[in-house]
Design a protein around this motif. Structure first.
Motif, PDB file in Angstrom:
ATOM      1  N   LYS A 279       0.905  -0.541   0.071  1.00 18.91           N
ATOM      2  CA  LYS A 279       0.040  -0.384  -0.197  1.00 18.91           C
ATOM      3  C   LYS A 279       1.157   1.388   0.126  1.00 18.91           C
ATOM      4  CE  LYS A 279      -3.408   1.054   2.415  1.00 18.91           C
ATOM      5  NZ  LYS A 279      -4.478   1.077   4.448  1.00 18.91           N
ATOM      6  N   ILE A 280       0.912   2.201  -0.724  1.00 18.04           N
ATOM      7  CA  ILE A 280       0.917   4.006  -1.098  1.00 18.04           C
ATOM      8  C   ILE A 280       0.746   3.977   0.485  1.00 18.04           C
ATOM      9  CG2 ILE A 280       1.127   5.463  -2.451  1.00 18.04           C
ATOM     10  CD1 ILE A 280       1.579   3.989  -4.947  1.00 18.04           C
ATOM     11  N   LYS A 281       1.733   5.149   1.374  1.00 18.76           N
ATOM     12  CA  LYS A 281       1.998   5.106   2.117  1.00 18.76           C
ATOM     13  C   LYS A 281       1.786   6.935   1.701  1.00 18.76           C
ATOM     14  CE  LYS A 281       4.650   2.181   4.807  1.00 18.76           C
ATOM     15  NZ  LYS A 281       5.695   1.016   4.974  1.00 18.76           N
ATOM     16  N   SER A 282       2.557   7.156   0.886  1.00 21.28           N
ATOM     17  CA  SER A 282       2.471   8.324   0.815  1.00 21.28           C
ATOM     18  C   SER A 282       2.779   9.818  -0.520  1.00 21.28           C
ATOM     19  CB  SER A 282       3.959   9.581   2.050  1.00 21.28           C
ATOM     20  OG  SER A 282       5.491   9.376   1.217  1.00 21.28           O
ATOM     21  N   ASP A 283       2.458  10.289  -0.581  1.00 23.40           N
ATOM     22  CA  ASP A 283       2.350  11.398  -1.760  1.00 23.40           C
ATOM     23  C   ASP A 283       3.820  11.082  -2.252  1.00 23.40           C
ATOM     24  OD1 ASP A 283       0.219  11.787  -1.648  1.00 23.40           O
ATOM     25  OD2 ASP A 283       0.190  13.712  -1.961  1.00 23.40           O
ATOM     26  N   ALA A 284       4.850  11.330  -1.318  1.00 21.02           N
ATOM     27  CA  ALA A 284       6.848  11.657  -1.528  1.00 21.02           C
ATOM     28  C   ALA A 284       6.713  10.094  -2.433  1.00 21.02           C
ATOM     29  CB  ALA A 284       6.776  11.393  -0.561  1.00 21.02           C
ATOM     30  N   GLN A 285       6.603   9.211  -1.144  1.00 26.35           N
ATOM     31  CA  GLN A 285       6.901   7.940  -1.924  1.00 26.35           C
ATOM     32  C   GLN A 285       5.924   6.951  -3.052  1.00 26.35           C
ATOM     33  OE1 GLN A 285       4.297   4.428   0.209  1.00 26.35           O
ATOM     34  NE2 GLN A 285       6.547   3.272   0.188  1.00 26.35           N
ATOM     35  N   ARG A 286       4.595   7.557  -3.301  1.00 22.72           N
ATOM     36  CA  ARG A 286       4.116   7.445  -5.144  1.00 22.72           C
ATOM     37  C   ARG A 286       4.724   8.056  -5.621  1.00 22.72           C
ATOM     38  NH1 ARG A 286      -1.193   6.916  -5.934  1.00 22.72           N
ATOM     39  NH2 ARG A 286      -1.902   7.484  -3.538  1.00 22.72           N
ATOM     40  N   SER A 287       5.204   9.274  -5.077  1.00 27.14           N
ATOM     41  CA  SER A 287       6.236  10.162  -6.751  1.00 27.14           C
ATOM     42  C   SER A 287       7.257   9.481  -6.777  1.00 27.14           C
ATOM     43  CB  SER A 287       6.313  11.447  -6.975  1.00 27.14           C
ATOM     44  OG  SER A 287       7.027  11.691  -5.480  1.00 27.14           O
ATOM     45  N   ARG A 288       8.075   8.775  -5.838  1.00 31.54           N
ATOM     46  CA  ARG A 288       9.540   8.434  -5.629  1.00 31.54           C
ATOM     47  C   ARG A 288       9.196   6.704  -6.569  1.00 31.54           C
ATOM     48  NH1 ARG A 288      10.659   8.281  -0.488  1.00 31.54           N
ATOM     49  NH2 ARG A 288       9.893   6.311  -0.180  1.00 31.54           N
TER      50      ARG A 288
END
Lengths: 470, 443
Positions: A279-288
């Motif tokens: 599961k994607i935890k944060s926007d930062a992680q998503r963009s990474r």
């Protein structure tokens, strides 16, 4: 007559901006002849040391190639300077002795003059007036004297037009080693021999700071494809390309792999672009993760493109063994593709040529060396420059061929016919036949005999010949 | 320009590479045959074959390579092959003039099309013509430069090409059409020195390969665009031409005038046996010396035997002295350093007796082993050697370059009073110069 095709309707520059814009990396030529790299940042102040400083915005929207005088941090465009005729002279240096006190202006006085805001030409004029021996000098040395003083006191600079030639010349003079001896004449021959043209698809191995990449990108002009193979794990920095100030669409045709990812057998290790927890935890992680996905998919694409082959040409200017590079990349070349290998060492090219001429997939390998001489052209003072560059390296050029092992040479047939007649000569003749099936590359025949014979044919044409002037 | 398809199609111009010295262009026309001493080939058989293929002949005797044309190959394939020497010049000029995709270029050169213009001429006539007009002999000609430019500028650029000679202009036009260059090349038959160019304020660069380029400089200036830096190159074989051109360029306001010479030096590469060390040469000489010595001793021994035979048969003394005399003479000739040997027999005898037999067994085996190794593994002991050709072109032409800077308001204003242009030049200096020259001419 297609008159009226005025510059207003002339096309814009295909590979870079028409005028100077923020973000450009400019080459500024100073009165001393040195060239300084300067990155144009909007609203900044450019500092050229003793030549003064100016508001960067003064250059905004200006065309390349002009010369400016600096005064009060402002720029004034200088008119183009023409060559000065030097008068005839019967002066000699017989009355001029070294070490004599000839310059009564002290450095403090000169400093004061400079501070008073006097123009450089005025300071020089004052110096000449005070110079005890000036009138004794020959016109040539007067010129030299003025030039020297000008370089010292004048405050002007020229924005070098960033052509491939000028940028290559700048880098070559700055650090020949980083350019692996690729002089502008070498670069132009490499690009021509490799048949680089808009729309072509090329491979390059550029360990020469990107000078080859810069040349190819400009010749492609945003049409076609360039894949480079490098020896680092991150995208290679090709610093020469920065000075070209390319448009984005020009550099977009470039992708890079390295010697690991360019290996068909190798499966690159990639970090997963799926979140470890599912599961994607944060926007930062998503963009990474998205970024990671993008990088790996573009790499996969470039690999596929390389492995599918059919490239139109290959240029190698590498510190690694060129025959190992050819072995790896030649399969990806189309028939009739041009291959150009540059090296600063004669042995590297010699060895490569010896290897290639036994390989039927390479046609007519040819080795050449570049020679270049520049002249000083001044009225009454035209002569070759006292210093010249020793070497621009060595080039091997050859053409990729789809070999047909079944095709046999005419010589082989002639030999076979002979063989039937004279059983005795079998051994010597067949060895001969084998080598003549590659007659153009056999060690015995002069590989470039055409050069020699044509040079002889036209020796009359050797033009600086007095009879021609009659 | 030329086909960029993978396979050859009917109507394509291809380059046939027979040998390094025999390269020719071919227009693929199904129904026709290519006949050469390297076999017979039907054009129709080449259709559909990938460019860059090696093709065996129909009768199985011989092969050819079918290549995609490039400006360089095209130049090699022309009848007048000396043009190859200009490839370095052409590359350099294209680069200095910044000819790239989208560039607009003027070329005023002489398109020497084929040998038929020359065939009817005796060498003497040729020479006359050469003196009369540079254009015939000193050109980048044959469209080599045009093809190079056309490749670089692509479909978004344009080349205006001017030819003085009408027949040659027509031939060049035909060729440009055949090579699919019509959309990007405009060829005009005219004398540009007299009549100028057909465009104004348009082109990025001008290339003049004319006998008197200075006559075209002002025309060139008119044709060059004025909104950015533009460039000119004059291609002249003679220094006198360069000087006149430089002064014309200077008068017309061109800047950064510079001149270059460039050449491409072909190298000859050979795979040769590794160079022998002198120790081997020494051993060979020693062996030779030894053989000579053995022969000498054998001769002495034979002479002795003969003498002994004769002695036995009766007339002894004279011949014995004779044999000794021969031996002594030989010894003096061979080893004159060996002065201490009062008896001539002594020295050779010792040399012959104890060390020599062992040595003579040993020597050949020792010295034979390195050549033996060479023979067994020839590749290992071969080295690559390269050298420049003994005779190469030493001069093609001088390349004179200059820039024309864009006209901006301030510069245009400054241009008018010419004294302002050289404001670093002290005003009194100019007058001094004048005085100096007039003074001299008076003298």
């Amino acid at each position: 007559m297609d008159l009226g095709e005025g510059s207003s309707r002339a096309p814009i520059d295909k590979t870079r901006g028409d005028t100077i814009q923020p973000g450009n990396t400019l080459l500024l030529k100073l009165p001393s002849g040195d060239i300084k790299t300067w990155k144009f940042e909007k609203d900044s102040i450019a500092n050229l040391g003793k030549y003064g400083s100016f508001h960067a915005n003064e250059l905004l929207g200006q065309p390349y190639g002009l010369t400016y005088e600096i005064a009060d941090k402002k720029l004034k465009e200088m008119a183009s300077r023409t060559l000065q005729e030097v008068g005839d002279t019967d002066a000699t240096n017989e009355l001029i002795n070294d070490g004599q006190f000839v310059q009564p202006l002290t450095s403090e006085e000169i400093e004061a003059l400079k501070k008073s805001g006097l123009h450089a030409s005025e300071i020089i004029r004052k110096q000449i007036e005070q110079h005890a021996n000036y009138s004794l000098k020959t016109e040539y040395s007067k010129e030299k004297y003025k030039k020297r003083k000008e370089a010292k006191y004048s405050k002007y600079f020229t924005v070098v037009d960033p052509t491939v030639f000028n940028v290559c010349d700048y880098w070559f003079n700055k650090d020949q080693n980083r350019l692996r001896d690729i002089r502008p004449d070498a670069l132009s021959q490499i690009l021509n021999l490799a048949n680089v043209r808009p729309g072509g698809r090329f491979l390059a191995v550029d360990d020469a700071s990107g000078v080859i990449v810069a040349g190819i990108l400009e010749r492609l002009g945003g049409y076609g494809r360039l894949i480079t193979i490098c020896d680092v794990d991150s995208p290679p920095a090709y610093p020469v390309t920065a000075h070209m100030n390319f448009r984005k669409e020009v550099t977009d045709v470039l992708s890079s792999l390295n010697w690991a990812t360019a290996d068909e057998e190798y499966i690159p290790i990639r970090a997963s672009s799926e979140p470890p927890s599912g599961k994607i935890k944060s926007d930062a992680q998503r963009s990474r993760l998205n970024k990671r996905k993008l990088v790996s998919s573009s790499q996969t694409q470039t690999r596929e493109e390389l492995f599918n082959g059919e490239f139109d040409g290959l240029i190698i200017a590498s510190e690694y063994d060129p025959s190992s590079i050819l072995e790896r990349l030649a399969p990806y070349l189309a028939g009739s593709a041009s291959i150009v290998v540059h090296s600063l060492h004669v042995q590297v090219i010699t060895d490569l040529q010896n290897k290639l001429r036994d390989d039927p997939q390479f046609l007519g390998p040819t080795m050449t060396e570049m020679w270049l001489r520049r002249y000083q052209v001044l009225p009454g003072r035209t002569h070759p420059m006292m210093n010249m560059s020793g070497s621009g390296g060595f080039i091997l050029h050859t053409t990729k061929i789809y070999d047909d092992p079944a095709a046999s040479s005419v010589m082989a047939h002639r030999q076979r016919a002979k063989k039937a007649k004279i059983e005795n000569e079998i051994l010597t003749e067949t060895t001969c036949a084998n080598s003549t099936s590659r007659s153009n590359v056999s060690p015995g025949s002069h590989p470039m005999a055409d050069f020699q014979s044509s040079a002889e044919d036209t020796v009359e044409e050797g033009v600086p010949d007095l009879t021609d002037l009659a | 320009m030329w086909s960029t398809a993978r396979e050859i199609a009917a109507g394509d111009v291809v380059i046939i590479w027979l040998t390094r010295d025999l390269i020719q262009p071919l227009l693929i026309t199904p129904g026709k045959e290519l006949n050469s001493r390297f076999g017979v080939y039907r054009h129709a058989d080449l259709v559909g074959v990938p460019y860059g293929s090696k093709i065996g002949s129909r009768n199985g005797k011989g092969f050819i390579h079918v290549l995609r044309p490039t400006p360089e190959l095209w130049t090699l394939a022309l009848p007048h092959r000396t043009q190859i020497l200009y490839l370095a010049d052409i590359a350099f000029v294209c680069s200095w003039l910044n000819i790239k995709p989208g560039s607009r270029v003027i070329e005023a050169a002489s398109h020497r099309k084929s040998l038929d213009l020359l065939d009817d001429s005796s060498p003497c006539v040729l020479r006359m013509r050469k003196v009369a007009s540079w254009s015939d002999e000193s050109c980048t000609g044959s469209g080599s430069f045009s093809h190079s430019v056309a490749r670089a500028i692509g479909s978004s650029g344009h080349l205006w090409s001017y030819e003085f000679h009408e027949a040659r202009a027509n031939k060049a036009r035909e060729e440009f059409t055949r090579h699919g260059m019509d959309p990007i090349v405009t060829l005009t038959h005219r004398n540009v020195c007299k009549d100028g160019f057909t465009v104004v304020d348009t082109v990025d660069s001008v290339f003049l390969d004319l006998p008197a380029p200075w006559d075209a400089v002002e025309h060139a200036k008119r044709a060059l665009r004025k909104d950015r830096i533009t460039r000119i190159c004059c291609f002249s074989p003679c220094m006198e031409q360069v000087l006149r051109t430089v002064s014309a360029l200077n008068d017309a306001g061109f800047t950064d005038i510079t001149m270059y010479e460039t050449l491409s030096r072909p190298h000859q590469v050979d795979l040769a046996p590794a160079l022998l060390p002198i120790s081997e040469v020494g051993e060979r000489l020693k062996r030779a010396e030894q053989r000579r010595e053995e022969k000498r001793l054998r001769q002495i021994a034979n002479a002795r035997a003969a003498a002994g035979k004769r002695k036995r048969t009766g007339e002894g003394e004279d011949n014995d002295a004779d044999a000794a005399g021969i031996a002594g003479k030989r010894h003096k000739m061979g080893g004159d350093g060996d002065l201490k040997g009062s008896e001539p027999e002594q020295a050779p005898a010792t040399f012959d007796s104890d060390p020599a037999p062992a040595k003579s067994e040993e020597l050949p085996s020792v010295s034979a082993s390195p050549p033996g190794a060479v023979a067994s593994s020839p590749a290992a002991d071969k080295i690559g050697l390269s050298k420049a050709f003994p005779e190469v072109r030493g001069h093609t032409s001088y390349l004179t370059f200059a820039c024309l800077l864009p006209l901006s308001l301030s510069a245009a204003a400054a241009l008018e009073p010419n004294t302002d242009a050289s404001d670093v030049e002290p005003p009194f200096q100019a007058s001094e110069n004048k005085d100096n020259t007039t003074g001299l001419t008076a003298v």
